[in-house]
Design a protein around this motif. Structure first.
Motif, mmCIF file in Angstrom:
data_model
loop_
_atom_site.group_PDB
_atom_site.id
_atom_site.type_symbol
_atom_site.label_atom_id
_atom_site.label_comp_id
_atom_site.label_asym_id
_atom_site.label_seq_id
_atom_site.Cartn_x
_atom_site.Cartn_y
_atom_site.Cartn_z
ATOM 1 N N ILE A 97 58.082 34.224 73.407
ATOM 2 C CA ILE A 97 59.400 33.753 73.836
ATOM 3 C C ILE A 97 60.412 34.888 73.884
ATOM 4 C CG2 ILE A 97 61.356 32.285 73.210
ATOM 5 C CD1 ILE A 97 59.370 30.288 72.041
ATOM 6 N N THR A 98 60.404 35.739 72.868
ATOM 7 C CA THR A 98 61.500 36.675 72.651
ATOM 8 C C THR A 98 61.332 37.992 73.385
ATOM 9 O OG1 THR A 98 61.690 35.730 70.430
ATOM 10 C CG2 THR A 98 62.902 37.746 70.867
ATOM 11 N N ILE A 99 60.121 38.535 73.399
ATOM 12 C CA ILE A 99 59.935 39.873 73.962
ATOM 13 C C ILE A 99 60.329 39.945 75.434
ATOM 14 C CG2 ILE A 99 58.213 41.631 74.509
ATOM 15 C CD1 ILE A 99 56.818 40.955 71.902
ATOM 16 N N ILE A 137 71.939 30.831 59.722
ATOM 17 C CA ILE A 137 72.711 30.362 60.872
ATOM 18 C C ILE A 137 71.807 30.173 62.076
ATOM 19 C CG2 ILE A 137 74.662 30.874 62.377
ATOM 20 C CD1 ILE A 137 75.426 30.258 59.490
ATOM 21 N N TYR A 138 70.821 31.047 62.230
ATOM 22 C CA TYR A 138 69.887 30.907 63.344
ATOM 23 C C TYR A 138 69.027 29.656 63.179
ATOM 24 C CZ TYR A 138 71.172 35.640 64.655
ATOM 25 O OH TYR A 138 71.879 36.749 65.049
ATOM 26 N N GLY A 139 68.736 29.276 61.934
ATOM 27 C CA GLY A 139 68.035 28.027 61.704
ATOM 28 C C GLY A 139 68.859 26.827 62.140
ATOM 29 N N MET A 140 70.148 26.852 61.854
ATOM 30 C CA MET A 140 71.035 25.767 62.289
ATOM 31 C C MET A 140 71.116 25.713 63.809
ATOM 32 S SD MET A 140 74.065 26.453 59.480
ATOM 33 C CE MET A 140 75.117 25.174 60.140
ATOM 34 N N GLY A 159 59.923 24.862 67.080
ATOM 35 C CA GLY A 159 61.218 24.995 66.411
ATOM 36 C C GLY A 159 61.302 26.262 65.578
ATOM 37 N N GLY A 160 60.242 26.536 64.803
ATOM 38 C CA GLY A 160 60.244 27.760 64.005
ATOM 39 C C GLY A 160 60.277 29.005 64.867
ATOM 40 N N ALA A 161 59.554 28.973 65.996
ATOM 41 C CA ALA A 161 59.542 30.134 66.885
ATOM 42 C C ALA A 161 60.913 30.364 67.512
ATOM 43 C CB ALA A 161 58.483 29.945 67.966
ATOM 44 N N ILE A 162 61.608 29.300 67.860
ATOM 45 C CA ILE A 162 62.953 29.448 68.421
ATOM 46 C C ILE A 162 63.892 30.072 67.389
ATOM 47 C CG2 ILE A 162 64.978 28.172 69.233
ATOM 48 C CD1 ILE A 162 63.096 26.235 70.613
ATOM 49 N N ALA A 163 63.822 29.602 66.141
ATOM 50 C CA ALA A 163 64.686 30.149 65.096
ATOM 51 C C ALA A 163 64.403 31.626 64.859
ATOM 52 C CB ALA A 163 64.490 29.352 63.801
#
Length: 302
Positions: A97-99, A137-140, A159-163
């Protein structure tokens, strides 16, 4: 120019070039001693903590530690298979997702964006600030995003990957931009002079030259995400006793299991947590070592 003036200029130039100074007054020596003591004290404390943790968990350095699941009945045989596989799922999904988003954003800001426009300057300021925001904050924020997508339970792989992706995205963007800046302008100008477009120059010249720095920053960002527990706790990630098989499955992570077992009243569970801490440290050190290897192996000198 007199001999004295020439000698002073040569000494100054030598000091600037080598970074060394012959100034040995008491103040500088005390400051240097304080710096070395601070470094030595920090390393010693860290080494003592690691050794103490390794000794505490030495009874659980066995295959069951990585092959078994958390056991309620046989606490002395509890394992971290679900947490290890969950961590791998989270890291792979986070990277996917991020790279691409991080590299694409960095390339746009560094190679194509108008540095004088107000919105690009706003993005620049926000990137610097996002790197210092507490991880919870990123978890929220991830919980809010999952809610927008209609997920009632957010403690899943996605969800964990998005956070974790939101957590390391500023790091990847900043390190990628630094890697792009390290590529000499002569390469870009030579490519443009031969008739290549800005996109062709970026794709075939600038990006390949910056790959070592990009890879190093990306791996270091992922190694930071491996040890994060706060954003996952905010999402409701808890201990599970099965392996995740899809992005919508409930997931556990090694830091979450360590957090839960380290505060358990049973000595067997605390021993297992100590062994898992050493395992997590080995994973992080391995990722950092890979980043150093890539940097030293593929770095270029211009």
């Amino acid at each position: 120019m007199s001999i004295a003036t020439r000698t002073a200029a040569e000494v100054t130039a030598s000091t600037i070039a080598t970074g060394r100074s012959r100034d040995r007054n008491p103040g500088s020596m005390i400051f240097l001693g304080a710096l070395w003591f601070s470094l030595f004290f920090g390393v010693v404390v860290l080494a003592v903590l690691i050794i103490d943790t390794a000794i505490a968990g030495s009874q659980r350095f066995d295959l069951n530690l990585i092959q078994g699941y958390e056991s309620i009945v046989r606490k002395d045989e509890t394992g971290f298979r679900a947490g290890i596989l969950g961590t791998i799922w989270l890291m792979v999904t986070t990277a996917l997702i991020t790279i691409p988003i991080g590299i694409a954003t960095a390339v746009y800001l560094e190679e194509f964006a108008d540095k004088k426009s107000w919105y690009n300057q706003l993005v620049e300021i926000n990137l610097q600030n996002l790197a210092a925001i507490p991880s919870i904050i990123y978890g929220m924020l991830a919980a809010a995003i999952m809610g927008l997508f209609g997920f009632t339970f957010k403690g899943i792989v996605l969800g964990g990957a998005i956070a974790l992706g939101l957590l390391i995205l500023p790091v990847i963007i900043i390190t990628t931009r630094e890697a792009l800046r390290s590529v000499p302008q002569d390469i870009r100008q030579a490519s443009l002079a031969l008739g290549a477009t800005v996109w062709q120059t970026t794709w075939k010249q600038t990006l390949p030259s910056a790959i070592p720095g990009i890879a190093t920053g990306t791996i270091l960002g992922l190694s930071r995400a491996v040890g994060e527990a706060a954003p996952l706790i905010m999402l409701g990630v808890a201990t599970v006793r099965f392996d995740p098989a899809s992005l919508t499955d409930k997931v556990s992570a090694l830091p979450i299991q360590i957090f839960n077992l380290a505060s358990a009243p049973q000595d067997e569970l605390r021993t297992a947590a100590s062994a898992a801490i050493v395992l997590l440290l080995a994973m992080i050190i391995g990722m950092n070592a890979l980043a150093i290897f890539i940097r030293n192996k593929f770095q270029r000198t211009w």
